[in-house]
Design a protein around this motif. Structure first.
Motif, PDB file in Angstrom:
ATOM      1  N   UNK A   1      45.599  46.120   7.510  1.00  0.00           N
ATOM      2  CA  UNK A   1      44.563  47.030   7.002  1.00  0.00           C
ATOM      3  C   UNK A   1      43.818  47.660   8.183  1.00  0.00           C
ATOM      4  N   UNK A   2      43.459  46.837   9.144  1.00  0.00           N
ATOM      5  CA  UNK A   2      42.732  47.350  10.316  1.00  0.00           C
ATOM      6  C   UNK A   2      43.574  48.346  11.088  1.00  0.00           C
ATOM      7  N   UNK A   3      44.848  48.000  11.320  1.00  0.00           N
ATOM      8  CA  UNK A   3      45.720  48.899  12.075  1.00  0.00           C
ATOM      9  C   UNK A   3      45.925  50.216  11.322  1.00  0.00           C
ATOM     10  N   UNK A   4      46.011  50.130   9.999  1.00  0.00           N
ATOM     11  CA  UNK A   4      46.147  51.342   9.198  1.00  0.00           C
ATOM     12  C   UNK A   4      44.946  52.260   9.404  1.00  0.00           C
TER      13      UNK A   4
ATOM     14  N   UNK B   1      33.022  55.966  10.409  1.00  0.00           N
ATOM     15  CA  UNK B   1      31.933  55.791   9.445  1.00  0.00           C
ATOM     16  C   UNK B   1      30.626  56.006  10.185  1.00  0.00           C
ATOM     17  N   UNK B   2      29.795  56.894   9.667  1.00  0.00           N
ATOM     18  CA  UNK B   2      28.545  57.262  10.339  1.00  0.00           C
ATOM     19  C   UNK B   2      28.784  57.717  11.779  1.00  0.00           C
ATOM     20  N   UNK B   3      29.896  58.443  11.958  1.00  0.00           N
ATOM     21  CA  UNK B   3      30.170  59.052  13.242  1.00  0.00           C
ATOM     22  C   UNK B   3      30.904  58.204  14.257  1.00  0.00           C
ATOM     23  N   UNK B   4      31.197  56.933  13.926  1.00  0.00           N
ATOM     24  CA  UNK B   4      31.923  56.113  14.888  1.00  0.00           C
ATOM     25  C   UNK B   4      32.928  55.219  14.176  1.00  0.00           C
ATOM     26  N   UNK B   5      33.940  54.786  14.919  1.00  0.00           N
ATOM     27  CA  UNK B   5      34.959  53.918  14.353  1.00  0.00           C
ATOM     28  C   UNK B   5      34.401  52.506  14.200  1.00  0.00           C
TER      29      UNK B   5
ATOM     30  N   UNK C   1      36.849  45.793  10.511  1.00  0.00           N
ATOM     31  CA  UNK C   1      37.952  46.226   9.651  1.00  0.00           C
ATOM     32  C   UNK C   1      38.803  45.042   9.227  1.00  0.00           C
ATOM     33  N   UNK C   2      39.044  44.119  10.155  1.00  0.00           N
ATOM     34  CA  UNK C   2      39.816  42.920   9.830  1.00  0.00           C
ATOM     35  C   UNK C   2      39.091  42.076   8.778  1.00  0.00           C
ATOM     36  N   UNK C   3      37.762  42.005   8.878  1.00  0.00           N
ATOM     37  CA  UNK C   3      37.003  41.226   7.905  1.00  0.00           C
ATOM     38  C   UNK C   3      37.203  41.729   6.489  1.00  0.00           C
TER      39      UNK C   3
ATOM     40  N   UNK D   1      30.878  49.139   3.244  1.00  0.00           N
ATOM     41  CA  UNK D   1      30.073  48.930   4.443  1.00  0.00           C
ATOM     42  C   UNK D   1      30.745  49.461   5.701  1.00  0.00           C
ATOM     43  N   UNK D   2      32.041  49.745   5.616  1.00  0.00           N
ATOM     44  CA  UNK D   2      32.709  50.402   6.746  1.00  0.00           C
ATOM     45  C   UNK D   2      33.221  51.790   6.336  1.00  0.00           C
ATOM     46  N   UNK D   3      32.726  52.288   5.197  1.00  0.00           N
ATOM     47  CA  UNK D   3      33.047  53.651   4.788  1.00  0.00           C
ATOM     48  C   UNK D   3      34.363  53.814   4.062  1.00  0.00           C
ATOM     49  N   UNK D   4      34.873  52.751   3.462  1.00  0.00           N
ATOM     50  CA  UNK D   4      36.130  52.814   2.706  1.00  0.00           C
ATOM     51  C   UNK D   4      35.819  52.720   1.214  1.00  0.00           C
ATOM     52  N   UNK D   5      36.118  53.780   0.456  1.00  0.00           N
ATOM     53  CA  UNK D   5      35.889  53.756  -0.989  1.00  0.00           C
ATOM     54  C   UNK D   5      36.943  52.864  -1.668  1.00  0.00           C
ATOM     55  N   UNK D   6      36.624  52.409  -2.892  1.00  0.00           N
ATOM     56  CA  UNK D   6      37.552  51.514  -3.593  1.00  0.00           C
ATOM     57  C   UNK D   6      38.904  52.190  -3.853  1.00  0.00           C
TER      58      UNK D   6
END
Length: 457
Positions: free
Chosen positions: A271-274, A282-286, A292-294, A407-412
């Motif tokens: 998921x993180x690598x994707x 998210x909010x201007x930064x990666x 992402x792993x969490x 919380x990291x900008x990924x919608x469901x």
């Protein structure tokens, strides 16, 4: 337990692990260890010169002190190499500039920093045929002791093979002052070893990547203890952060022992690598790797919960019978890959990875029969290895790391699609491949997003 006691416990476990490693010869984790860097350097690189590699932040935090201690120990040094780019990340162009500097410097690099600085220095050092020392400044990732460096190249995050550092020095006085979010990222990266271990159990059963029992033990034996105090990680508790750092270092040492990252990485890392390769911000930064792993860890833990609560022997019997109807030909997969990745630099890499793990119907039947015939034992083993997704989520949140995709900008809706895309990202067998092999994607993955599913709320 006094500070000296838990430092001694950590030192004993790390020292035992080092006997299995080819690259790393010494690890020091403790208080006021920066003052030991001169002796440490002379022990590993007698009669050599040194060059400090850092970024602006880590140079101020610890790099300047490292220079002072080297000078006090009578060690000659080159002018420090300090990155000063606002957009600096682990990208090949930053490797190249460091490689050019190292090529004309007759000196041993000392990487002062965490993930980015360490990866850049690790790979650049290997390109000029040199080993190096890592001075860690945060418990933010497990890459300090790992072989290989994760570098963006041709718009794609890739792992390049290169040796781990010869020595690692961690000053917990520095780590305890690191930003909360950095140590939180390390906690999320470490707790990911729980579902990653479950994925390795699957790969071991079908014979694609047999478990290395020593490497498994280095990571899994103390894992629950290392992640037992997320509140302490968030508050800067010295013991909690020392155990976190120990776990991250041991994870890297296990990778050295096994010569693979299978010891520490499963579907949750995909998921993180994707999202890395989608250049997600998210909010201007990666978001950090650990963050992402969490989220990926919660995602795969939720999938395992669904599998263990709904599959049984008859599920496998039905899947075996349905192989002729559900089998996905290489032509079908290749078409999907072109639709999903055809317009990105990732396409050729993903196609190559999927080709590695493509199997014909007879091999698929063999695997499903193995799962069916070993189901009782396998289910018990996976249940013992895993933790409920909600509990994982609570622990990650307690460490002050993101525990939900938003919380990291990924919608469901994007998360749901990410399950499928992550499955295609790498050859390494995991719970996503297992679900695909069973022909139960809709019933298992998609159901997580439907009424009463884990991601429904």
């Amino acid at each position: 337990m006094s500070a000296s006691d838990f430092y001694q416990e950590t030192a004993a476990r790390v020292e035992k692990a080092l006997q299995y490693c080819d690259d790393t010869q010494a690890v020091v984790i403790g208080e006021q260890t920066l003052e030991q860097v001169g002796v440490f350097f002379k022990r590993l690189f007698p009669n050599e010169r040194a060059i400090v590699v850092a970024d602006v932040t880590t140079f101020a935090l610890a790099g300047k002190r490292v220079l002072e201690e080297l000078a006090a120990a009578g060690i000659s040094t080159d002018e420090p190499f300090v990155y000063n780019e606002p957009d600096m990340h682990a990208e090949m162009r930053f490797v190249d500039v460091l490689k050019e500097r190292l090529a004309v410097a007759d000196a041993i690099p000392i990487a002062v920093g965490s993930g980015t600085v360490n990866d850049l220095c690790k790979y650049a050092s290997s390109l000029v045929g040199r080993s190096y020392i890592a001075v860690g400044t945060a418990a933010s990732m497990d890459g300090y002791a790992s072989f290989g460096a994760s570098i963006e190249y041709n718009e794609c995050k890739q792992t390049f093979s290169c040796p781990a550092p010869r020595g690692i020095l961690i000053d917990m006085d520095v780590v305890c002052k690191a930003p909360i979010k950095m140590n939180a990222a390390g906690f999320a990266d470490l707790i990911a070893k729980i579902p990653a271990g479950a994925d390795w159990i699957l790969a071991d059963l079908i014979g694609t990547e047999p478990i290395d029992t020593i490497a498994w033990s280095l990571v899994q034996d103390s894992l629950r203890d290392w992640v037992a105090n997320p509140e302490g990680v968030a508050s800067g508790d010295r013991k909690a952060l020392t155990f976190l750092m120990e776990g991250l270092i041991m994870s890297g040492l296990a990778m050295q022992k096994a010569k693979t990252s299978r010891t520490a990485s499963g579907a949750e890392h995909q998921f993180s690598h994707l999202w890395d390769n989608q250049h997600h911000k998210f909010n201007g930064e990666a978001p950090s790797h650990g963050f992402k792993v969490g989220v990926g860890t919660v995602a795969t833990s939720a999938l395992y919960e669904r599998i263990l609560s709904t599959w049984n022997e008859s599920t496998f019997d039905a899947a075996i019978i349905a192989i002729p109807d559900n089998f996905r030909s290489w032509a079908t997969i290749e078409k999907e890959l072109e639709e999903n990745f055809g317009n990105s630099g990732l396409y050729e890499t993903v196609k190559r990875e999927c080709a590695k793990k493509f199997v014909e119907p007879n091999e698929l039947e063999r695997r499903l029969k193995l799962f069916r015939n070993n189901w009782v034992e396998l289910k018990a083993r996976l249940s013992k290895q895993l933790m409920p997704a909600a509990e994982i989520q609570e622990l990650i949140a307690a460490a002050k790391a993101p525990a939900t995709p938003e919380e990291i900008g990924i919608e469901r809706t994007r998360l749901q699609k990410s399950y499928a895309l992550a499955q295609q990202l790498r050859y390494r067998y995991n719970c996503l491949d297992w679900t695909q092999d069973m022909g139960l994607w809709e019933e298992t993955v998609d159901s997580l997003f439907q009424a009463n599913g884990f991601w429904c709320s």
